[in-house]
Design a protein around this motif. Structure first.
Motif, short mmCIF file in Angstrom:
data_model
loop_
_atom_site.label_atom_id
_atom_site.label_comp_id
_atom_site.label_asym_id
_atom_site.label_seq_id
_atom_site.Cartn_x
_atom_site.Cartn_y
_atom_site.Cartn_z
N THR A 25 2.68 -3.11 -6.19
CA THR A 25 2.11 -3.24 -4.86
C THR A 25 3.08 -2.64 -3.86
OG1 THR A 25 3.13 -5.39 -4.42
CG2 THR A 25 0.96 -5.37 -5.52
N HIS A 26 2.57 -2.33 -2.68
CA HIS A 26 3.43 -1.81 -1.61
C HIS A 26 4.61 -2.74 -1.36
CE1 HIS A 26 4.52 -1.43 2.71
NE2 HIS A 26 4.39 -0.14 2.46
N TRP A 70 2.35 -5.81 5.99
CA TRP A 70 1.33 -4.82 6.31
C TRP A 70 1.01 -4.01 5.04
CZ3 TRP A 70 0.30 -2.62 11.67
CH2 TRP A 70 0.51 -3.61 12.64
N TYR A 71 -0.14 -3.42 5.01
CA TYR A 71 -0.58 -2.58 3.89
C TYR A 71 -0.63 -3.37 2.58
CZ TYR A 71 0.10 1.07 7.31
OH TYR A 71 0.03 1.83 8.45
N LYS A 72 -1.18 -4.59 2.68
CA LYS A 72 -1.32 -5.45 1.51
C LYS A 72 -2.23 -4.82 0.46
CE LYS A 72 0.88 -9.46 2.09
NZ LYS A 72 1.80 -10.05 1.08
N ASN A 73 -3.15 -3.97 0.90
CA ASN A 73 -4.11 -3.38 -0.04
C ASN A 73 -3.61 -2.10 -0.69
OD1 ASN A 73 -4.18 -1.90 2.33
ND2 ASN A 73 -6.33 -1.35 2.11
N ALA A 74 -2.35 -1.73 -0.40
CA ALA A 74 -1.81 -0.47 -0.94
C ALA A 74 -0.98 -0.74 -2.20
CB ALA A 74 -0.94 0.22 0.12
N GLU A 120 -1.19 8.37 0.72
CA GLU A 120 -2.46 8.30 1.45
C GLU A 120 -3.25 9.60 1.33
OE1 GLU A 120 -2.47 5.70 5.07
OE2 GLU A 120 -0.37 6.28 5.10
N THR A 174 0.26 5.76 10.13
CA THR A 174 0.65 5.60 8.74
C THR A 174 1.90 4.75 8.67
OG1 THR A 174 2.12 7.52 8.76
CG2 THR A 174 -0.22 7.93 8.30
N PRO A 175 2.20 4.16 7.50
CA PRO A 175 3.45 3.40 7.37
C PRO A 175 4.67 4.27 7.61
CG PRO A 175 2.38 3.70 5.24
CD PRO A 175 1.39 4.10 6.28
N TYR A 215 10.93 3.45 6.04
CA TYR A 215 9.98 3.73 4.97
C TYR A 215 10.41 4.97 4.19
CZ TYR A 215 5.38 4.38 2.74
OH TYR A 215 4.35 4.53 1.84
#
Length: 342
Positions: A306-307, A332-336, A217, A99-100, A108
């Motif tokens: 966006t993230h 990273w986690y562009k889709n979050a 998540e 996970t991030p 984070y």
């Protein structure tokens, strides 16, 4: 299998919660099949199979040249972690995921802590305590990073802080309790934390005090219905799973919708029918719908970022920037995305 579909009894995930073996000769709604596969206390994925990767020491991003350098180091640590697990308990079915929170520890969690402190001071401080609920806390790393940061930068807020975890997985709740007794106690956090081992969907106690609710998540692992439409009549059909005497799965669709599915639905997937407990089952979160639902229920204003946008606002980006100027925390986690109250 139409005869079996008519004869086999209908069960729910709640009916199966006390079973020690995967069911046979039953049928159930797809959402019950997914919930049972992920969360059954005996054979569910989050109960037995999942292992959250932790990279050991936090990554020193400024010492790395670029993202490729970071990826190479991550791969090495991943292999080392897996080898260490196999040396203790070999397994052909173990699944590692990260996970991030773990990859970008503690930066984070510190970004989340800055958001919490700022919004707590703007809203309920000093009239109420800072009460934080986290649903599905994994290894407890985010909690540790948040509490460390609040303690170090704002002792007055830390004195008012209480952190409560709602964790459905007994396995992960055990890990969190172990963290509580070891690293948390050493950091002085032990009296700040409460771990509640139950499903959020079984929650019945109203919480009257203002609080922050963290769910990272988690939404993507909620159980979902599957609906399809008859090409001729355009009528919706609800997906069900038939499990035969050998444990094999069969997909059926019925025009009789249960009350939950009757409200709305259409989810474009191939199949979630995989051996219960051995695979994660995830769905993309429609943040526009989630935001509208949350606002309608609570009356509160929210924002979706966006993230990358959220981290640009709350993280200290120099801590995760490589020598080339690339920053994995942002790329990273562009889709979050992140939904939060304002």
């Amino acid at each position: 299998m139409s005869d079996e579909f008519q004869r086999y009894p209908m069960v729910t995930a709640l009916d199966l919660r006390g079973r020690n073996e995967r069911p046979r000769r039953v049928k159930m709604l797809m959402r019950d099949f997914i919930e049972d596969s992920l969360y059954n206390p005996t054979y569910g994925y989050f109960s037995k199979q999942v292992v959250i990767f932790t990279p050991g020491e936090p990554f020193d991003f400024p010492s790395l040249y670029d993202e490729l350098d970071f990826h190479s180091l991550l791969s090495r640590r991943y292999v080392e972690f897996e080898n260490a697990m196999d040396a203790v308990s070999p397994s052909d079915t173990r699944q590692l995921w990260y996970t991030p929170t773990e990859l970008f520890r503690p930066y984070y969690g510190e970004a989340i802590a800055r958001y919490l402190i700022a919004n707590y001071k703007l809203t309920t401080y000093p009239y109420h305590d800072l009460i934080i609920y986290e649903m599905g806390a994994g290894r407890g790393t985010l909690m540790l990073n948040i509490l460390d940061h609040i303690r170090d930068v704002d002792p007055a807020v830390y004195d008012r802080t209480k952190y409560k975890i709602i964790e459905i997985s007994t396995q992960l709740a055990t890990i969190q309790n172990s963290q509580l007794k070891q690293s948390f106690a050493a950091r002085g956090h032990a009296d700040k934390v409460e771990i509640i081992n139950q499903s959020i969907f079984d929650w019945t106690n109203p919480v009257p005090s203002p609080c922050f609710f963290l769910a990272f998540e988690v939404f993507d692992n909620f159980a979902h219905d599957i609906l399809r439409y008859d090409m001729e009549t355009q009528k919706p059909l609800q997906g069900m799973v038939l499990i035969d005497e050998n444990g094999d799965f069969y997909e059926f669709y019925t025009p009789h919708l249960d009350p939950v599915a009757a409200r709305d639905g259409l989810i474009p997937v191939s199949t979630p029918m995989v051996h219960q407990g051995y695979f994660d089952i995830m769905f993309p979160t429609n943040f526009s719908t989630a935001e509208a639902t949350y606002q309608a229920i609570t009356g509160k204003l929210t924002r979706v970022l966006t993230h990358e946008e959220f981290m640009r606002r709350w993280a200290y980006l120099e801590e995760t920037e490589t020598q080339s100027g690339e920053n994995p925390l942002l790329t990273w986690y562009k889709n979050a995305s992140v939904m939060f109250t304002v």
